[in-house]
Enzyme design. Structure first.
Site, mmCIF file in Angstrom:
data_model
loop_
_atom_site.group_PDB
_atom_site.id
_atom_site.type_symbol
_atom_site.label_atom_id
_atom_site.label_comp_id
_atom_site.label_asym_id
_atom_site.label_seq_id
_atom_site.Cartn_x
_atom_site.Cartn_y
_atom_site.Cartn_z
ATOM 1 C CB CYS A 126 -0.970 -0.084 1.382
ATOM 2 S SG CYS A 126 -0.477 -0.436 2.912
ATOM 3 C CG HIS A 137 -3.928 0.400 4.992
ATOM 4 N ND1 HIS A 137 -3.564 -0.322 4.080
ATOM 5 C CD2 HIS A 137 -5.063 1.011 4.329
ATOM 6 C CE1 HIS A 137 -4.186 -0.242 2.887
ATOM 7 N NE2 HIS A 137 -5.212 0.551 2.926
#
Length: 796
Positions: free
Chosen positions: A441, A752
């Site tokens: 990510c 994240h």
């Protein structure tokens, strides 16, 4: 084993290969993939057992036994190699398993075993020694070699190759492969119609033949690529390189390439083509046949790499006039359209620096012109155009301005927006998701943010970047990173159009950035695995890598340090002037579209509290890291104040003052001297112990940094300077508009990354790997999780 006149000889490689081929033909007919794998593993096990016997041989071991062991080893290896590289790839069952996207666990296991088998063959270090032993102890061919039945790995002498080339009447029987750097290849290679260059640094042991085609021939001409594609049509492939002491690495790579072609040619197995090696290399060829060499002229390779060009610029005199020339001066009207790329600035071997190393004797073309040239040079627009470097006038203008007392700093149009005449069919605000490849990510969010910069997207969508790939750049990847980045951007654009047109499911159209990530991992091992990484580090890596691939000055020697006298004079100048001089020096080694779009500069100044003397160093940046104060909340301006605040260095941090000749109390301050067209701000939320500062940093949509830009020019100019300094867009005000935000939730190792990007008419969008959506509230992109901010300059 043979005996001739009471002397022992090994059977030749061709004879032993024939034995292996016979065994394979008789023993594997009609067998399935799984059975063939089992046979390979059993045979490989016997091969390893025989290797152990050979390693245990002593001086007392009879020569006949040594000869027999080597012959046996070669046959066993050849059996496994032929089954793995020729028989199995030809199975319809194997091809069906490979092509099936929904493989069951058994099929996956078989492919994994096959992959390990191929890897074991490719990485076997002993077979080379076995081949050499057999070659050295077999009977030599008595003829010149033109009718000789060569075997893979066999050496050919200089005379034999010369004879082979002379008898290759239709130029279709022999392919020469030069394994040296392309510059050496261009300077002189063996004269033959069918010759290609594969640079030693461009491949590794794990490659297959298809990897060579996709990754190692980036710098090759179309002709060379076509020759390699038809490699299986030639009777012989002859590998050669340098054999000097300092080029041992080339020879090691030659052996690697030989192994790839012989044992890892899965795309096009070389059933009827033999791969042989030129003994003594190209050095011996040059000595014996100096007239049989061919050079490639620079004009013929201009489409492959950009060569440095010395510019005959006319330096302008520096003036003591108090007024800095206005950016809209009529005498500096800028050409708004370019149809040809500007030549790279070139630091000549004898380049001198005026005033004790203060000002380069050549000024460089405006980097903003470089961006515009890239943006406007479409495939069909190749008419040559002589670039007039922005900020450098012609000789008549110079003499007039000198007579009129024009000023030291020459203006340069700083507007770097995409040309209005840009390709009308390209929607630069395309939106598409990226698949998470396992903690990737960090990569996805940076790609989405960077593509919010229209200039960057346009350059890589239209392939106009290709004209500026410098394969000889010292720190570049020979265009590897730039090419794979372009492929990714183009795939995202295509899938974005498809998704918008068909209104298809996001997951089904999301792009897998697999090849791009592999390319990144091959350049920097930090991004090779599936561990979480810092997105700002990846952003820095990507911009640096693209810059080096497109660096027109990447082959120039590093800058020499300033002399003490030059440094002393630099410290007496206004920082506005000193920083401009240093930027011009910097551009002689770093000149690319990435510099123009993203790079700025700051100064780090130490000042002695005893004698008040200063020492200033200048640093270019692509990502500006600013500290986040520990408070309940703060603004982005507070971060910049923290970044530029005056620090006191005392006790353990005393600075050694070169004037006082001892350690003294001092101050240190960071001063922003150049603000880029696209400003990337990294909010330093992690300390040295990787603890995260989660304070909310309030950042505006419109950012004014004029107050943080040094403006100390007082009209007093250093004497005897012979060159005018272009502003290169450094003219206030410095107003910016936010266009992307990379946000981070969680810890550095367990968090994240997502992103917000301004997509023009579509509005702000949120990107979370494969998913993307329009924002739900108008200020959703102002988030406490903001980690990297992307601003573009406006109203320039």
């Amino acid at each position: 084993m043979l005996e001739h006149n009471s002397k022992l000889f090994c059977k030749s490689l061709s004879q032993l290969s024939a034995v292996a081929s016979k065994v394979v033909a008789e023993d594997v007919e009609g067998e399935h993939f799984k059975q063939l794998l089992a046979k390979c593993i059993d045979t490989l096990s016997i091969y390893k057992s025989e290797l152990r016997k050979l390693s245990c041989a002593s001086k007392d071991t009879p020569p006949s036994q040594i000869y027999q062991l080597n012959e046996t080893l070669y046959v066993y290896y050849k059996i496994v190699s032929q089954i793995a590289s020729q028989v199995i790839p030809g199975l319809a069952e194997f091809q069906q398993i490979k092509m099936n996207s929904k493989k069951d666990s058994k099929d996956k296991e078989l492919l994994e075993i096959y992959s390990r088998l191929v890897s074991a063959l490719a990485n076997d270090k002993q077979i080379g020694e076995v081949k050499r032993f057999i070659k050295n102890h077999s009977e030599e061919a008595a003829h010149d070699g033109t009718q000789h039945s060569y075997e893979n790995g066999e050496f050919v002498s200089i005379s034999q190759l010369h004879s082979l080339i002379r008898h290759d009447n239709d130029s279709s029987g022999i392919l020469l492969v030069d394994i040296r750097p392309r510059m050496d290849f261009n300077d002189g290679h063996i004269k033959h119609n069918n010759v290609i260059c594969i640079e030693p640094i461009s491949f590794k042991e794990s490659y297959t033949d298809s990897d060579i085609l996709r990754k190692s021939l980036i710098t090759a001409s179309d002709r060379e690529v076509d020759l390699f594609k038809n490699r299986d049509k030639f009777r012989l492939i002859v590998l050669y390189t340098d054999t000097d002491e300092h080029t041992k690495y080339y020879w090691q790579q030659l052996e690697v390439l030989q192994d790839i072609l012989c044992n890892r040619s899965f795309d096009k197995p070389l059933h009827h083509t033999k791969v042989i090696v030129l003994q003594n290399g190209v050095n011996a060829w040059k000595e014996k046949y100096p007239m049989e060499l061919k050079k490639i002229m620079e004009s013929a390779i201009s489409d492959i790499r950009t060569k440095p060009v010395e510019h005959n610029f006319h330096p302008m005199a520096l003036s003591n006039n108090n007024n800095i020339e206005k950016a809209n001066s009529p005498s500096h009207s800028q050409t708004t359209s370019f149809t040809h790329y500007p030549d790279a600035p070139f630091l000549t071997n004898g380049a001198s620096i005026k005033t004790a190393g203060l000002v380069p004797n050549q000024l460089l073309p405006s980097t903003s012109n470089l961006t515009k040239a890239l943006q406007q040079n479409d495939e069909g627009n190749s008419e040559p155009y002589k670039l007039q470097p922005n900020g450098i006038k012609n000789h008549r203008q110079e003499s007039n301005n000198h007579a009129n007392g024009t000023n030291c700093i020459v203006s340069s149009n700083g507007n770097n927006s995409v040309a209005k005449s840009g390709h009308p069919s390209i929607n630069l605000d395309f939106a598409i998701g990226l698949v998470n490849l396992g903690n990737s990510c960090y990569l996805n969010c940076i790609i989405q943010c960077l593509l919010g910069c229209h200039e960057l997207s346009y350059i890589f969508l239209t392939n106009s970047y290709r004209k500026h790939v410098n394969v000889n750049s010292r720190l570049g990847s020979k265009g590897l990173l730039a090419n794979y980045f372009s492929q990714l951007v183009q795939k995202m654009y295509q899938q974005g159009k498809l998704q918008a047109y068909n209104n298809t499911n996001m997951e089904s159209t999301a792009v897998h950035p697999t090849q791009f990530k592999l390319a990144c991992g091959s350049i920097n091992s930090l991004f090779k695995g599936k561990q979480q990484q810092d997105c700002q580090e990846f952003c820095q890596f990507l911009l640096d890598g693209l810059h080096e691939d497109l660096n027109q000055c990447g082959t120039n020697p590093p800058l020499k340090e300033l002399s003490p006298e030059a440094e002393k004079m630099r410290e007496t100048m206004p920082m506005r002037i000193a920083s401009a001089i240093e930027w011009e020096r910097y551009l002689t080694t770093d000149f690319s579209v990435i510099v123009d779009l993203f790079q700025g500069q700051y100064a780090s100044q130490l000042r002695c509290k005893i004698c008040a003397h200063t020492s200033t160093t200048y640093q270019a940046f692509s990502v500006l890291s600013v500290p986040v104060p520990r408070a309940r909340s703060c603004t982005i301006y507070d971060c910049f104040k923290e970044f530029t605040k005056l620090e006191t260095l005392e006790k353990d941090e005393l600075w050694y003052c070169p004037y006082c000749k001892q350690r003294q109390p001092s101050t240190k301050q960071i001063i922003i001297t150049r603000l880029p067209n696209n400003l990337i701000i990294h909010l330093k939320r992690f300390d040295n112990m990787m603890n995260k500062n989660n304070v909310f940093v309030n950042y505006p949509n419109e950012l004014d940094l004029t107050g943080f830009w040094i403006d100390d020019y007082n009209g007093e100019m250093p004497k005897d300077n012979g060159v005018s300094l272009p502003l290169r867009g450094q003219k206030p005000p410095f107003n910016y508009r936010l266009f992307a935000v990379a946000s981070h939730s969680g810890t550095l190792y367990g968090g994240h990354y997502t992103s917000f990007v301004d997509k023009g008419r579509v509005g702000w969008c949120s990107f979370d790997d494969v998913s993307w959506r329009k924002i739900r509230r108008k200020d959703e992109y102002i988030t406490p999780n903001a980690y990297v901010l992307f601003y573009r300059r406006v109203n320039m």
